[in-house]
Design an enzyme around this catalytic site. Structure first.
Site, PDB file in Angstrom:
ATOM      1  N   ASP A  41      38.832 -26.273  28.688  1.00  0.00           N
ATOM      2  CA  ASP A  41      38.860 -26.544  29.924  1.00  0.00           C
ATOM      3  C   ASP A  41      39.171 -27.974  30.298  1.00  0.00           C
ATOM      4  O   ASP A  41      39.471 -28.615  31.509  1.00  0.00           O
ATOM      5  CB  ASP A  41      37.421 -26.485  30.577  1.00  0.00           C
ATOM      6  CG  ASP A  41      36.662 -25.083  30.467  1.00  0.00           C
ATOM      7  OD1 ASP A  41      37.620 -24.094  30.293  1.00  0.00           O
ATOM      8  OD2 ASP A  41      35.534 -25.153  29.863  1.00  0.00           O
ATOM      9  N   ASP A  91      33.002 -26.500  30.536  1.00  0.00           N
ATOM     10  CA  ASP A  91      32.170 -27.034  29.590  1.00  0.00           C
ATOM     11  C   ASP A  91      33.001 -27.135  28.072  1.00  0.00           C
ATOM     12  O   ASP A  91      32.662 -27.936  27.201  1.00  0.00           O
ATOM     13  CB  ASP A  91      31.036 -26.354  29.256  1.00  0.00           C
ATOM     14  CG  ASP A  91      31.508 -24.891  28.571  1.00  0.00           C
ATOM     15  OD1 ASP A  91      32.417 -24.190  28.876  1.00  0.00           O
ATOM     16  OD2 ASP A  91      30.753 -24.138  27.499  1.00  0.00           O
ATOM     17  N   ASP A 103      34.738 -21.837  34.758  1.00  0.00           N
ATOM     18  CA  ASP A 103      34.998 -21.240  33.639  1.00  0.00           C
ATOM     19  C   ASP A 103      33.887 -20.346  33.672  1.00  0.00           C
ATOM     20  O   ASP A 103      32.902 -20.394  33.965  1.00  0.00           O
ATOM     21  CB  ASP A 103      35.103 -22.487  32.490  1.00  0.00           C
ATOM     22  CG  ASP A 103      34.590 -22.058  31.083  1.00  0.00           C
ATOM     23  OD1 ASP A 103      35.483 -21.062  30.790  1.00  0.00           O
ATOM     24  OD2 ASP A 103      33.677 -22.256  30.495  1.00  0.00           O
TER      25      ASP A 103
HETATM   26  P1  ADP Z   1      37.042 -18.154  26.501  1.00  0.00           P
HETATM   27  O1  ADP Z   1      36.059 -19.052  25.708  1.00  0.00           O
HETATM   28  O2  ADP Z   1      36.931 -18.475  27.896  1.00  0.00           O
HETATM   29  O3  ADP Z   1      36.603 -16.520  26.336  1.00  0.00           O
HETATM   30  P2  ADP Z   1      38.923 -18.367  24.454  1.00  0.00           P
HETATM   31  O4  ADP Z   1      40.702 -18.874  24.689  1.00  0.00           O
HETATM   32  O5  ADP Z   1      38.107 -19.268  23.739  1.00  0.00           O
HETATM   33  O6  ADP Z   1      38.578 -18.353  25.960  1.00  0.00           O
HETATM   34  O7  ADP Z   1      38.872 -17.011  23.649  1.00  0.00           O
HETATM   35  C1  ADP Z   1      39.659 -15.904  24.468  1.00  0.00           C
HETATM   36  C2  ADP Z   1      39.610 -14.651  23.905  1.00  0.00           C
HETATM   37  O8  ADP Z   1      40.112 -14.621  22.603  1.00  0.00           O
HETATM   38  C3  ADP Z   1      38.232 -14.289  23.557  1.00  0.00           C
HETATM   39  O9  ADP Z   1      37.705 -13.557  24.632  1.00  0.00           O
HETATM   40  C4  ADP Z   1      38.345 -13.530  22.308  1.00  0.00           C
HETATM   41  O10 ADP Z   1      38.569 -12.053  22.651  1.00  0.00           O
HETATM   42  C5  ADP Z   1      39.279 -13.923  21.557  1.00  0.00           C
HETATM   43  N1  ADP Z   1      38.881 -14.807  20.393  1.00  0.00           N
HETATM   44  C6  ADP Z   1      38.756 -15.892  20.409  1.00  0.00           C
HETATM   45  N2  ADP Z   1      38.282 -16.734  19.096  1.00  0.00           N
HETATM   46  C7  ADP Z   1      37.755 -15.494  18.897  1.00  0.00           C
HETATM   47  C8  ADP Z   1      37.349 -15.380  17.380  1.00  0.00           C
HETATM   48  N3  ADP Z   1      36.848 -16.433  16.527  1.00  0.00           N
HETATM   49  N4  ADP Z   1      37.132 -14.073  16.790  1.00  0.00           N
HETATM   50  C9  ADP Z   1      37.684 -13.094  17.392  1.00  0.00           C
HETATM   51  N5  ADP Z   1      38.238 -13.099  18.738  1.00  0.00           N
HETATM   52  C10 ADP Z   1      38.361 -14.382  19.275  1.00  0.00           C
HETATM   53 MG    MG Z   2      33.446 -22.423  28.577  1.00  0.00          MG
END
Ligand code: ADP
Ligand code: MG
Length: 352
Positions: free
Chosen positions: A301, A297, A38
């Site tokens: 995941d 983490d 990740d």
């Molecule tokens: P990772 O943590 O591996 O990047 P996530 O699925 O948590 O994967 O998030 C993917 C994408 O979604 C982020 O890179 C961001 O662009 C968007 N995103 C997630 N949460 C938020 C948030 N609270 N505000 C704005 N964008 C978000």
């Molecule tokens: Mg992570």
């Protein structure tokens, strides 16, 4: 001899902060062909910081609402003189709509605090972003909230709040329909982000994560966040590759950002833009080519950690990730991934 070798291996791991939960994991790890990692919080520190804000001129609220938000804050550009000076050399050329309002990254911490006052338009934008992100617990959201709070952002009423997994957030802020998230989310919401494309691509090529904000169907601005690789990530990946193991970075972040981080740490491959529920499927796919270890983490995941032949959780990670894994790295040090595989190889040699 078999149980003895396992006991010795488990004990040796524990003494080095590598907690092996099952005898099976200790045996399986020796044959790992691919290690999937990740990105956020595993390869990188998982502590993003806002480094740049681009605001569309005149999009964020009527003049009156901007003035209303500005109470006590200088509305002239001088409010962030240091930051603007520092960034003016590379001001956006691509679109007259966007002004850069802060490059904390290039300023010292002390300077960044001194330049924490922003103009009315920026404050209106930050207040909007703040109101939405305050409702999310994502690390990106926490970084935006801290940044906005330090600049005097004020919370506005949020209705119909909704989190979109792997995309971002949606809500009605002070009566205006708002969307916050990645390019895919903007596309799905029919938001035209072409005006910011030049700036966004440059930021992504620097390894930064770009969050777009739309208000009433139009792009109002973007916030770029940097999440630095952990100091030992590159060494861990080099060691894995020396051991003949293929490494793959797996992330929900966008392709450009992921590739920029890849260049800095050196994974063999990148699989980006993966939705939270998609990580497990990626593991299943890679398993067709041999034994797969997954290192992660986050809550996201957990299914992939459970699916992998060997799930390895970062000790500093979430409880769900730790519960789903076969091995826990108590020191949260990625070089313990090759160390765990070496331990397994040594243990298997002892069995024979
Ligand atoms: P990772 O943590 O591996 O990047 P996530 O699925 O948590 O994967 O998030 C993917 C994408 O979604 C982020 O890179 C961001 O662009 C968007 N995103 C997630 N949460 C938020 C948030 N609270 N505000 C704005 N964008 C978000
Ligand atoms: Mg992570």
């Amino acid at each position: 001899a078999t149980p003895t070798a396992i006991m010795v291996g488990t004990g040796r791991g524990a003494a080095n902060g590598i907690l092996v939960k099952s005898a099976e994991a200790l045996q399986t790890a020796h044959g790992v062909k691919t290690v999937v990692l990740d990105k956020t919080g595993t390869i990188t520190k998982g502590a993003p910081e806002v480094c740049e804000v681009l605001v569309a001129e005149g999009r964020c609220g009527s003049a009156s609402s901007a003035t209303g938000c500005a109470g006590g804050v200088p509305s002239s550009a001088d409010g962030f003189g240091g930051a603007r000076k520092a960034s003016s050399a590379r001001a956006e050329q691509s679109s007259g709509l966007f002004v850069r309002v802060g490059t904390a990254e290039r300023l010292g911490a002390a300077e960044a605090i001194q330049t924490s006052q922003v103009d009315a338009q920026t404050l209106a934008f930050l207040s909007l972003a703040y109101s939405l992100e305050k409702r999310s617990e994502h690390p990106l959201a926490q970084a935006i909230v801290a940044y906005a709070e330090a600049r005097g952002a004020m919370a506005q009423e949020v209705e119909h709040f909704e989190q979109i997994p792997g995309g971002g957030l949606r809500g009605v802020v002070a009566g205006r329909a708002c969307l916050a998230g990645n390019a895919r989310l903007m596309e799905e919401g029919c938001i035209d982000i072409a005006g910011a494309e030049g700036g966004a691509q440059r930021l992504a090529d620097e390894g930064k994560t770009v969050i777009y904000f739309a208000v009433d169907g139009e792009l109002a601005g973007l916030i770029a966040l940097a999440d630095e690789p952990k100091p030992r990530s590159a060494a861990a990946l080099a060691e894995l590759s020396r051991m003949g193991i293929r490494t793959v970075m797996l992330t929900g972040d966008n392709e450009r950002t992921a590739h920029a981080i890849q260049k800095r740490v050196g994974t063999d491959d990148v699989i980006a833009g993966v939705l939270p529920q998609g990580k497990e499927e990626v593991i299943r796919d890679l398993q067709k080519q041999g034994t797969v270890a997954m290192v992660g983490d986050g809550v996201n995941d957990a299914p992939a950690l459970a699916r992998a032949d060997v799930g390895i959780a970062i000790g500093a990670g979430t409880d769900i990730a730790i519960d789903s894994a076969d091995i826990v790295l108590m020191k949260s040090d990625l070089t313990d991934v090759p160390a765990a595989i070496s331990l397994s190889r040594a243990t298997m040699r002892n069995i024979k």
